[in-house]
Write an enzyme that holds these catalytic residues in place. Structure first.
Site, PDB file in Angstrom:
ATOM      1  N   TYR A   1      31.993  50.887  31.042  1.00 57.90           N
ATOM      2  CA  TYR A   1      30.594  50.812  31.062  1.00 57.90           C
ATOM      3  C   TYR A   1      29.962  52.084  30.482  1.00 57.90           C
ATOM      4  CZ  TYR A   1      31.204  46.502  34.113  1.00 57.90           C
ATOM      5  OH  TYR A   1      31.325  45.469  34.322  1.00 57.90           O
TER       6      TYR A   1
ATOM      7  N   LYS B   1      45.439  49.397  35.527  1.00 55.46           N
ATOM      8  CA  LYS B   1      46.262  48.731  34.546  1.00 55.46           C
ATOM      9  C   LYS B   1      47.001  49.890  33.825  1.00 55.46           C
ATOM     10  CE  LYS B   1      47.462  45.160  32.552  1.00 55.46           C
ATOM     11  NZ  LYS B   1      48.210  43.934  33.006  1.00 55.46           N
TER      12      LYS B   1
ATOM     13  N   ASP C   1      45.742  42.915  37.741  1.00 55.09           N
ATOM     14  CA  ASP C   1      45.722  41.406  37.718  1.00 55.09           C
ATOM     15  C   ASP C   1      46.635  40.795  38.829  1.00 55.09           C
ATOM     16  OD1 ASP C   1      47.781  43.108  36.417  1.00 55.09           O
ATOM     17  OD2 ASP C   1      48.428  41.697  34.942  1.00 55.09           O
TER      18      ASP C   1
ATOM     19  N   ASP D   1      33.815  45.910  39.517  1.00 53.06           N
ATOM     20  CA  ASP D   1      32.756  44.843  39.032  1.00 53.06           C
ATOM     21  C   ASP D   1      33.197  43.570  39.253  1.00 53.06           C
ATOM     22  OD1 ASP D   1      30.225  43.991  38.661  1.00 53.06           O
ATOM     23  OD2 ASP D   1      30.217  44.404  36.273  1.00 53.06           O
TER      24      ASP D   1
END
Ligand code: NAI
Length: 341
Positions: A124, A171, A204, A228
């Site tokens: 972002y 991740k 995930d 988010d």
């Protein structure tokens, strides 16, 4: 003394849901001098700026804002007002508690999760450019400073609220350097909180684990984009986006807003559920040490949901925004009378 608070009504359903909340706070007897200044397309029409100077000065003065959602154009147009305000005031922690309300038929009846989202960087950062025609580069910024302070925020919250576990969500198997740095910062901070169990899950897998069994998590800390997405996913556990509150916290400044957006599909139809903004306002009252009013509103909210008669359509009822608000105010008076106030 009245609290000075900046009110940003937003657009879409924003004015309806913030209007309902202003009525409820007045009925709860909280003395507030609202400084109302809008942001986004409506502000542009009035002031020629998407974030008018009047708004910036007001937040600098009050240090506290209650914000309705603001529409962000997709794939072009002006940048997100939310992202810009968070950066401008360095509101580095986005805190999103996800708690079940009584008597709402949901897949999991007693969820109590807290999502702590880094609010100022990651994907972002908004640094995108076209390298050559047909190739666009977007920078994901991860810094030691922002990662350490968001991890500290999550662990401090866990310690204060006597929560048992903090999971860092990442991740780092793919983004070894950026998410790897985020994880290293979380691990370092975790060492200062030996009473809290620290875990790490890949993003995930986390989504799958959450859907299978949200009770295995307690506090989750993560970068901006992951936070988010995961907070919308978690909103579904407790009845949807109409319910889940949020707080953007910095040093000496905080802006409270719902997780949901401007919901153009239902705007102006008296259909929006004001609960998410109301629960954000309850977080704001606690931030202002207005604990009695916060408790009173929360008790009336629970009573309104238990009665089921005046809840909005998004949670299976038939009431509109104003009917729900009237019922909640009546319940607040009933709660106060029952407790002898
Ligand atoms: P959205 O959250 O506005 O709507 C998603 C779905 O949830 C819609 O079906 C909507 O009707 C429903 N919904 C949301 N809030 C509700 C409420 N209080 N009561 C009942 N139903 C509700 O998400 P969407 O459609 O992706 O975004 C619309 C606009 O809002 C976009 O321009 C987006 O950028 C902006 N947005 C602004 C945010 C903010 O200002 N904090 C946050 C998220 C999105």
């Amino acid at each position: 003394m009245a609290h000075k608070i900046t009110l940003i009504p937003g657009d879409g359903i924003g004015p309806e849901v913030t209007g309902a909340v202003v009525r409820i706070l007045a009925a709860a007897g909280v003395k507030i001098d609202w400084e109302t200044v809008n942001a986004g397309a409506q502000a542009y029409e009035k002031y020629g700026e998407y974030i008018p100077k009047e708004l910036v000065h007001s937040i600098e003065r009050t240090g506290v804002g209650l914000k309705g959602p603001v529409t962000t154009p997709i794939g072009g147009g002006f940048p997100s007002i939310n992202v810009a305000l968070r950066k401008k005031f360095d509101l580095y922690a986005n805190f999103r508690p996800v708690r079940s309300l009584p008597s709402l038929p949901t897949r999991y009846p007693s969820v109590d999760l807290a999502i702590v989202r880094e609010n100022t960087e990651g994907e972002y950062s908004g640094i995108e450019h076209e390298v050559v025609p047909g190739v666009v580069e977007a920078l994901k910024i991860i810094t030691e400073k922002a990662s350490t302070r968001i991890a500290r925020f999550a662990f401090e919250f866990a310690r204060r609220e006597k929560r048992k576990k903090v999971h860092a969500i990442h991740k780092a198997n793919i983004m070894k350097m950026s998410d790897g740095l985020f994880l290293r910062c979380c691990r370092d901070v975790a060492k200062d909180y030996p009473e809290i169990t620290y875990g790490e899950h890949i993003i995930d897998n986390t989504c799958m684990q959450l859907v299978m069994n949200p009770y295995q998590y307690d506090v989750l800390v993560m970068e901006n984009l992951y936070g988010d997405i995961v907070s919308d996913l978690c909103a579904a556990f407790v009845g949807g986006l109409g319910l889940v509150p949020g707080a953007n916290i910095g040093h000496g400044c905080a802006i409270f807003e719902a997780v949901h957006g401007s919901a153009p599909d239902i705007a102006g139809k008296d259909l929006a559920n004001p609960t998410a903004v109301l629960q954000s306002a309850v977080l704001m009252l606690r931030h202002l040490n207005e604990t009695a009013a916060a408790d009173r509103i929360h008790a009336a909210l629970e009573k309104t949901y238990k009665e089921k008669k005046h809840v909005t359509r998004d949670v299976g009822g038939t009431a509109g925004t104003s009917e729900f608000t009237d019922a909640l105010i009546a319940n607040m008076e009933a709660v106060a009378a029952a407790s002898g106030r």
